[in-house]
Design a protein around this motif. Structure first.
Motif, PDB file in Angstrom:
ATOM      1  N   TYR A 150       6.393 -22.471  34.973  1.00  0.00           N
ATOM      2  CA  TYR A 150       5.490 -22.182  33.848  1.00  0.00           C
ATOM      3  C   TYR A 150       4.658 -20.942  34.121  1.00  0.00           C
ATOM      4  N   GLN A 151       4.091 -20.831  35.352  1.00  0.00           N
ATOM      5  CA  GLN A 151       3.274 -19.681  35.695  1.00  0.00           C
ATOM      6  C   GLN A 151       4.081 -18.388  35.673  1.00  0.00           C
ATOM      7  N   SER A 152       5.332 -18.447  36.146  1.00  0.00           N
ATOM      8  CA  SER A 152       6.182 -17.261  36.152  1.00  0.00           C
ATOM      9  C   SER A 152       6.520 -16.810  34.738  1.00  0.00           C
ATOM     10  N   GLU A 153       6.875 -17.766  33.886  1.00  0.00           N
ATOM     11  CA  GLU A 153       7.200 -17.429  32.508  1.00  0.00           C
ATOM     12  C   GLU A 153       5.973 -16.900  31.775  1.00  0.00           C
ATOM     13  N   LEU A 154       4.802 -17.488  32.043  1.00  0.00           N
ATOM     14  CA  LEU A 154       3.573 -17.030  31.396  1.00  0.00           C
ATOM     15  C   LEU A 154       3.222 -15.621  31.828  1.00  0.00           C
ATOM     16  N   TRP A 155       3.376 -15.340  33.130  1.00  0.00           N
ATOM     17  CA  TRP A 155       3.070 -14.004  33.635  1.00  0.00           C
ATOM     18  C   TRP A 155       4.008 -12.963  33.037  1.00  0.00           C
ATOM     19  N   ARG A 156       5.280 -13.282  32.953  1.00  0.00           N
ATOM     20  CA  ARG A 156       6.254 -12.338  32.408  1.00  0.00           C
ATOM     21  C   ARG A 156       6.046 -12.143  30.901  1.00  0.00           C
ATOM     22  N   ARG A 157       5.583 -13.179  30.227  1.00  0.00           N
ATOM     23  CA  ARG A 157       5.387 -13.077  28.780  1.00  0.00           C
ATOM     24  C   ARG A 157       4.165 -12.226  28.438  1.00  0.00           C
ATOM     25  N   LEU A 158       3.117 -12.323  29.257  1.00  0.00           N
ATOM     26  CA  LEU A 158       1.873 -11.623  28.970  1.00  0.00           C
ATOM     27  C   LEU A 158       1.769 -10.274  29.681  1.00  0.00           C
ATOM     28  N   MET A 159       2.758  -9.916  30.482  1.00  0.00           N
ATOM     29  CA  MET A 159       2.700  -8.648  31.196  1.00  0.00           C
ATOM     30  C   MET A 159       2.762  -7.487  30.205  1.00  0.00           C
ATOM     31  N   TRP A 160       2.342  -6.329  30.652  1.00  0.00           N
ATOM     32  CA  TRP A 160       2.297  -5.157  29.789  1.00  0.00           C
ATOM     33  C   TRP A 160       3.701  -4.730  29.397  1.00  0.00           C
ATOM     34  N   THR A 161       3.858  -4.330  28.147  1.00  0.00           N
ATOM     35  CA  THR A 161       5.157  -3.901  27.649  1.00  0.00           C
ATOM     36  C   THR A 161       5.615  -2.621  28.363  1.00  0.00           C
ATOM     37  N   PHE A 162       6.915  -2.537  28.628  1.00  0.00           N
ATOM     38  CA  PHE A 162       7.467  -1.376  29.312  1.00  0.00           C
ATOM     39  C   PHE A 162       7.178  -0.103  28.496  1.00  0.00           C
ATOM     40  N   PRO A 163       6.528   0.899  29.085  1.00  0.00           N
ATOM     41  CA  PRO A 163       6.152   2.125  28.341  1.00  0.00           C
ATOM     42  C   PRO A 163       7.323   3.094  28.214  1.00  0.00           C
ATOM     43  N   LYS A 164       8.235   2.809  27.318  1.00  0.00           N
ATOM     44  CA  LYS A 164       9.422   3.659  27.186  1.00  0.00           C
ATOM     45  C   LYS A 164       9.051   5.070  26.738  1.00  0.00           C
ATOM     46  N   TRP A 165       7.929   5.216  25.991  1.00  0.00           N
ATOM     47  CA  TRP A 165       7.513   6.530  25.529  1.00  0.00           C
ATOM     48  C   TRP A 165       7.092   7.454  26.673  1.00  0.00           C
ATOM     49  N   PHE A 166       6.804   6.886  27.825  1.00  0.00           N
ATOM     50  CA  PHE A 166       6.419   7.702  28.973  1.00  0.00           C
ATOM     51  C   PHE A 166       7.648   8.235  29.706  1.00  0.00           C
ATOM     52  N   TYR A 167       8.678   7.401  29.802  1.00  0.00           N
ATOM     53  CA  TYR A 167       9.881   7.783  30.542  1.00  0.00           C
ATOM     54  C   TYR A 167      10.928   8.460  29.653  1.00  0.00           C
ATOM     55  N   PHE A 168      10.927   8.138  28.369  1.00  0.00           N
ATOM     56  CA  PHE A 168      11.934   8.702  27.453  1.00  0.00           C
ATOM     57  C   PHE A 168      11.190   9.308  26.262  1.00  0.00           C
ATOM     58  N   THR A 209      10.201  11.080  22.818  1.00  0.00           N
ATOM     59  CA  THR A 209      10.709  10.883  21.462  1.00  0.00           C
ATOM     60  C   THR A 209      11.597  12.052  21.043  1.00  0.00           C
ATOM     61  N   GLY A 210      12.763  11.713  20.504  1.00  0.00           N
ATOM     62  CA  GLY A 210      13.683  12.721  19.998  1.00  0.00           C
ATOM     63  C   GLY A 210      14.663  13.247  21.017  1.00  0.00           C
ATOM     64  N   THR A 211      14.575  12.794  22.246  1.00  0.00           N
ATOM     65  CA  THR A 211      15.489  13.275  23.282  1.00  0.00           C
ATOM     66  C   THR A 211      16.735  12.391  23.339  1.00  0.00           C
ATOM     67  N   MET A 212      17.761  12.907  24.045  1.00  0.00           N
ATOM     68  CA  MET A 212      18.978  12.122  24.220  1.00  0.00           C
ATOM     69  C   MET A 212      18.708  10.883  25.083  1.00  0.00           C
ATOM     70  N   GLY A 213      17.745  11.009  26.004  1.00  0.00           N
ATOM     71  CA  GLY A 213      17.399   9.863  26.836  1.00  0.00           C
ATOM     72  C   GLY A 213      16.862   8.706  26.013  1.00  0.00           C
ATOM     73  N   GLU A 214      16.037   9.029  24.995  1.00  0.00           N
ATOM     74  CA  GLU A 214      15.505   7.970  24.140  1.00  0.00           C
ATOM     75  C   GLU A 214      16.607   7.332  23.307  1.00  0.00           C
ATOM     76  N   LEU A 215      17.531   8.158  22.833  1.00  0.00           N
ATOM     77  CA  LEU A 215      18.644   7.637  22.048  1.00  0.00           C
ATOM     78  C   LEU A 215      19.490   6.680  22.870  1.00  0.00           C
ATOM     79  N   ARG A 216      19.791   7.066  24.074  1.00  0.00           N
ATOM     80  CA  ARG A 216      20.583   6.213  24.951  1.00  0.00           C
ATOM     81  C   ARG A 216      19.823   4.932  25.300  1.00  0.00           C
ATOM     82  N   TYR A 217      18.503   5.032  25.468  1.00  0.00           N
ATOM     83  CA  TYR A 217      17.688   3.842  25.761  1.00  0.00           C
ATOM     84  C   TYR A 217      17.704   2.870  24.581  1.00  0.00           C
TER      85      TYR A 217
END
Length: 280
Positions: A52-70, A72-80
């Motif tokens: 329960y604690q593991s599932e709760l931690w994973r559910r409330l963790m911060w969303t993966f910041p895809k905008w930082f790594y990929f 907007t408008g790049t081929m990397g974002e499209l592939r992601y």
């Protein structure tokens, strides 16, 4: 009257001096144990709690910041976005059988987030013509699978192996084939010896004599932890490495837990030493 008393004392002294008594020899009993190697098995409640604690931690963790790594408008974002589809959108006019989605940054926070990272062009070029299963096996980010808590010794019920019951404390017991009684290793002081050995040295000498010198162990203390009316003193020790190898073909041995000792040792013998044994 005084003469009568002197004669009485003389009579009793002579009688005591002529009486022969047999004394019980001093002995040292070794409680040799192998400590647990892995953690204890979780109880059903603990298993559910940690899940329960593991599932709760994973559910409330911060969303993966895809905008930082990929960007907007790049081929990397499209592939992601091709690898990671957005969660279902929320519409108040629609009835959701599994419950209303909790969307944050296009992610349903009711569930853990799984991310698939696209490979670079260089990585894809290196994979051309290669065995995909071999690449997956050698991939650094592969899932870590722990070894089984059940060993081959457990499957075969090999009571002579130190590889069994890794989460429990094992104790060494021995038996002479001519006898039908298991016991802890016990060693008597030599009556012909001019000087008595310390109890911990007596136990060490006796252990090497019956089990060979391939045993690396240490005594918890030089002071006995227990004794009984038979002048039997108990020394606690832990084996660190090596193995017990009987030096006499008449000696049998086993490595067993406290629960197993209860069924192997005699009732009186077990009740006398049970408080010295670990429940873990």
């Amino acid at each position: 009257m005084r003469s009568t008393i002197l004669n009485t004392v003389k009579c009793y002294s002579t009688s005591a001096a002529t009486t022969t008594t047999t004394s019980t020899p001093i002995s040292s009993t070794l409680i040799l144990s192998r400590l647990p190697i892995i953690t204890q098995d979780l109880t059903p409640f603990q298993t559910k709690f940690y899940k329960y604690q593991s599932e709760l931690w994973r559910r409330l963790m911060w969303t993966f910041p895809k905008w930082f790594y990929f960007k907007t408008g790049t081929m990397g974002e499209l592939r992601y976005r091709q690898l990671n589809k957005n969660s279902v959108s929320y519409d108040p006019k629609i009835l959701y059988p599994s419950g209303k989605p909790d969307l944050k940054h296009l992610r349903d926070r009711r569930f853990r987030q799984y991310i698939k990272v696209p490979k670079t062009y260089k990585e894809e070029d290196e994979m051309v013509g290669q065995d995909q299963s071999n690449i997956k096996e050698n991939e650094i980010s592969r899932k870590i699978v722990p070894n089984s808590r059940i060993t081959e010794a457990d499957k075969l019920n090999d009571l002579k192996s130190l590889e069994r019951k890794l989460n429990r404390t094992l104790y060494l017991i021995i038996k002479n084939k001519s006898e039908n009684q298991w016991k802890l290793p016990n060693f008597n002081q030599e009556e012909s010896s001019t000087s008595l050995l310390p109890l911990h040295e007596l136990a060490e000498k006796g252990l090497y004599k019956i089990g060979g010198k391939k045993i690396n162990y240490f005594n918890v203390s030089k002071t006995p932890c227990h004794h009984n009316s038979n002048k039997e003193y108990f020394i606690k020790s832990h084996i660190l490495s090596g193995a017990f190898e009987p030096q006499d073909s008449k000696i049998e041995y086993q490595w067993v837990t406290k629960d197993e000792l209860k069924d192997i040792l005699s009732k009186d013998y077990y009740s006398n030493i049970s408080h010295l044994l670990s429940d873990v």
